[in-house]
Design an enzyme around this catalytic site. Structure first.
Site, PDB file in Angstrom:
ATOM      1  N   GLU A 150      30.992  22.949  -5.839  1.00  0.00           N
ATOM      2  CA  GLU A 150      31.416  24.299  -6.222  1.00  0.00           C
ATOM      3  C   GLU A 150      30.468  24.916  -7.258  1.00  0.00           C
ATOM      4  O   GLU A 150      30.135  24.301  -8.269  1.00  0.00           O
ATOM      5  CB  GLU A 150      32.827  24.218  -6.804  1.00  0.00           C
ATOM      6  CG  GLU A 150      33.333  25.568  -7.276  1.00  0.00           C
ATOM      7  CD  GLU A 150      34.680  25.461  -7.998  1.00  0.00           C
ATOM      8  OE1 GLU A 150      35.404  24.476  -7.759  1.00  0.00           O
ATOM      9  OE2 GLU A 150      34.983  26.367  -8.786  1.00  0.00           O
TER      10      GLU A 150
ATOM     11  N   SER B  37      33.739  30.540  -7.624  1.00  0.00           N
ATOM     12  CA  SER B  37      35.098  30.591  -7.101  1.00  0.00           C
ATOM     13  C   SER B  37      35.513  32.051  -7.144  1.00  0.00           C
ATOM     14  O   SER B  37      35.542  32.650  -8.208  1.00  0.00           O
ATOM     15  CB  SER B  37      36.002  29.731  -7.981  1.00  0.00           C
ATOM     16  OG  SER B  37      37.227  29.505  -7.356  1.00  0.00           O
TER      17      SER B  37
ATOM     18  N   ARG C 287      35.643  24.606 -22.003  1.00  0.00           N
ATOM     19  CA  ARG C 287      36.785  23.950 -21.360  1.00  0.00           C
ATOM     20  C   ARG C 287      36.955  22.543 -21.900  1.00  0.00           C
ATOM     21  O   ARG C 287      35.981  21.799 -22.037  1.00  0.00           O
ATOM     22  CB  ARG C 287      36.584  23.921 -19.843  1.00  0.00           C
ATOM     23  CG  ARG C 287      36.460  25.332 -19.292  1.00  0.00           C
ATOM     24  CD  ARG C 287      36.438  25.383 -17.795  1.00  0.00           C
ATOM     25  NE  ARG C 287      36.291  26.775 -17.372  1.00  0.00           N
ATOM     26  CZ  ARG C 287      36.174  27.174 -16.111  1.00  0.00           C
ATOM     27  NH1 ARG C 287      36.202  26.275 -15.137  1.00  0.00           N
ATOM     28  NH2 ARG C 287      36.047  28.443 -15.832  1.00  0.00           N
TER      29      ARG C 287
ATOM     30  N   ARG D 198      29.790  19.026 -15.263  1.00  0.00           N
ATOM     31  CA  ARG D 198      31.069  19.302 -15.916  1.00  0.00           C
ATOM     32  C   ARG D 198      30.886  19.188 -17.419  1.00  0.00           C
ATOM     33  O   ARG D 198      30.840  18.090 -17.963  1.00  0.00           O
ATOM     34  CB  ARG D 198      32.122  18.306 -15.407  1.00  0.00           C
ATOM     35  CG  ARG D 198      33.558  18.631 -15.792  1.00  0.00           C
ATOM     36  CD  ARG D 198      34.536  17.690 -15.118  1.00  0.00           C
ATOM     37  NE  ARG D 198      34.462  17.788 -13.664  1.00  0.00           N
ATOM     38  CZ  ARG D 198      35.116  18.690 -12.938  1.00  0.00           C
ATOM     39  NH1 ARG D 198      35.932  19.539 -13.517  1.00  0.00           N
ATOM     40  NH2 ARG D 198      34.976  18.729 -11.634  1.00  0.00           N
TER      41      ARG D 198
ATOM     42  N   ARG E   6      25.287  25.016 -13.315  1.00  0.00           N
ATOM     43  CA  ARG E   6      25.255  24.385 -11.997  1.00  0.00           C
ATOM     44  C   ARG E   6      24.146  24.964 -11.126  1.00  0.00           C
ATOM     45  O   ARG E   6      23.579  24.255 -10.284  1.00  0.00           O
ATOM     46  CB  ARG E   6      26.612  24.527 -11.306  1.00  0.00           C
ATOM     47  CG  ARG E   6      27.675  23.664 -11.972  1.00  0.00           C
ATOM     48  CD  ARG E   6      28.974  23.634 -11.209  1.00  0.00           C
ATOM     49  NE  ARG E   6      29.950  22.781 -11.913  1.00  0.00           N
ATOM     50  CZ  ARG E   6      31.169  22.510 -11.456  1.00  0.00           C
ATOM     51  NH1 ARG E   6      31.583  23.023 -10.306  1.00  0.00           N
ATOM     52  NH2 ARG E   6      31.974  21.725 -12.145  1.00  0.00           N
TER      53      ARG E   6
END
Length: 424
Positions: free
Chosen positions: A349, A352, A262, A277, A391
């Site tokens: 998070e 999802s 990303r 991130r 994560r």
RNA sequence: GGAGAGAUGACAGAGUGGCCGAAUGUGCUUGAUUCGAAAUCAAGUGAACCCUUACGGGUUCCGAGGGUUCAAAUCCCUCUCUCUCCGCCA
């Protein structure tokens, strides 16, 4: 993509539902374009029909040995008129498609009203954050203390938002992937799939990343339109693109481990510390393709599958329902699973899980044959992370850390660690 | 990288400019036959879209895109993919 028929027949209701998520539908522009489309299409098809009929009669006359010149004269001006009509229709359709591809999915009726992430609704918690009797570190310091987490090398090799892991930590990272895949294939009924990490733009359009979110992606080659995948959702869901699935094969449950890439454009300054991130991270993804009536149960089920990973790792988490203003572009309903991170004193998070209804399926023409009607109908797609591996590693480092800086290996991962019981 | 062959409906496979949305076979569905099944016989059997309250009518689709033509599965161009042989290679 929403059903164009629905937009045509009940645009007021569509606009009202989209308003819940803060999207303003330009009703009059669509209505205007639609009436123009209708006019153009009817006109074009009439001309085509006329041409087909005339051409056919020319063929017959010729076969019968008659003089075809008068017929040719008759049809002379048709071609040009048809070209003009086609061009006009094409333009209108292109405009319409551009609008349709940019309209987000309708939120499900059970999605709570709200503007942004502050209005998301917590629906359950599992386990309690551990109480520490020493000064805790965040995962960056824990990893650094172990000498196994190295951001400096990564920025030398590439740049910011990358990481190098070494030794036991690298192995734990790999163990997590193995553990998650084994769980989903062994106990949750998913088929493991290995997929390309580079996809074409058709695939990205299918799942909804294109055309609207190109800036979030890494383009490998503009010429071919190849992009690095931002999630396994793209290749895995697109397996069904253009296919008509057998009713007996549904629900189709697939899981895949892939790296995800990303660009994180627009998140400058956000989560700059640590590996929360990153431009590149590993994820185990679950995807289900189901009959419409199975979809909402499947979303609950898939969310539970993701939760099981955290439970087996004994990591405290909570589940929130995203409010109407915070759900993603393609989703009708989303549960975020947030793991407790002691280093941040916050739930963050880690998964999802979303139901996309037929939104993705319509874009990619993914269908199943309904035996009751004998007709192909759109499948419903559901997916969720099970889990984001980086994560999860962060959560383990922070939640399992000990006063001396070591980190015990969670029980569920021990069998994958070749005897390593503690990272130190 | 070099040389060649190919891409047609669920599958196999015909079709080199009009009578082709597409022969034929297999499969599938329904009916007949049968106590039932097999076999046999008959009929049906792709998708997307548009117009229409409906009945019905129309358009598009033979790997993708473009072109020639009154008319393209069929001719021309570009691209993609598959297969065979050679080279190289994890």
């Amino acid at each position: 993509m929403l059903d164009p028929k629905l937009i045509r027949t009940d645009i007021a209701s569509v606009a009202a539902q989209l308003k819940r998520r803060g999207y303003v539908l330009d009703v009059s522009a669509i209505e205007q374009l639609e009436s123009k489309r209708k006019q153009c299409q009817v006109h074009t098809e009439t001309l085509q029909s006329e041409r087909n009929a005339k051409s056919k009669s020319i063929g017959k006359a010729k076969a019968a040995g008659e003089d075809i010149q008068p017929l040719l004269d008759e049809v002379a001006g048709l071609g040009e008129a048809l070209d003009r009509a086609k061009a006009e229709l094409g333009e209108v359709q292109q405009q319409m498609d551009a609008i349709l591809l940019g309209i987000p999915n309708l939120p499900h009726e059970s999605v709570p009203e709200g503007k942004d992430e502050n209005d998301n609704v917590e629906i359950r918690r599992w386990s309690e954050p551990r109480v520490f009797d020493f000064e805790i570190k965040d995962h960056v310091d824990v990893g650094d203390g172990l000498g196994q987490l190295d951001f400096e090398s990564a920025s030398k090799l590439t740049g910011s938002r990358f990481v190098v892991m070494r030794g036991q930590l690298a192995r734990l990272h790999r163990a997590l992937i193995q553990f998650m895949l084994d769980l989903h294939t062994g106990e949750h009924g998913y088929e493991e799939v290995y997929v390309p990490y580079i996809v074409n733009s058709d695939s990205l359009r299918g799942t909804g990343q294109l055309p609207k979110f190109e800036e979030d992606l890494f383009c490998v080659d503009a010429e071919t339109g190849y992009f690095l995948i931002p999630t396994a959702e793209v290749p895995v869901t697109n397996l069904a693109r253009g296919e008509i699935l057998d009713a007996d094969d549904l629900p189709l449950r697939l899981t895949s481990h892939t790296p995800c890439f990303r660009s994180e454009a627009g998140s400058y300054g956000k989560d700059t510390r640590g590996m929360i991130r990153q431009h590149q991270f590993e994820k185990v993804e679950m995807v289900q393709l189901v009959k419409p009536e199975q979809a909402w149960d499947a979303l609950e089920e898939l969310t539970a599958h993701a939760e099981t990973v955290l439970q087996k790792l004994d990591l405290p988490y909570r589940v929130v329902t995203l409010c109407s203003g915070d759900i993603g572009f393609s989703a009708a309903k989303t549960y975020d699973i947030e793991v407790w991170l002691p280093g941040q004193q916050a739930y963050r998070e880690i998964s999802s899980c979303s139901c996309f209804t037929d939104f993705q399926a319509r874009r990619m023409q993914a269908r199943w044959r309904n035996p009751d009607t004998g007709k192909p109908e759109l499948v419903y797609s559901i997916n969720g992370s099970g889990l984001a591996v980086g994560r999860t590693l962060v959560a383990i480092l922070e939640n399992y850390q000990q006063a001396d800086g070591s980190v015990p290996v969670p029980d569920a991962l021990k069998s994958y660690m070749n005897g390593i019981k503690v990272l130190q």
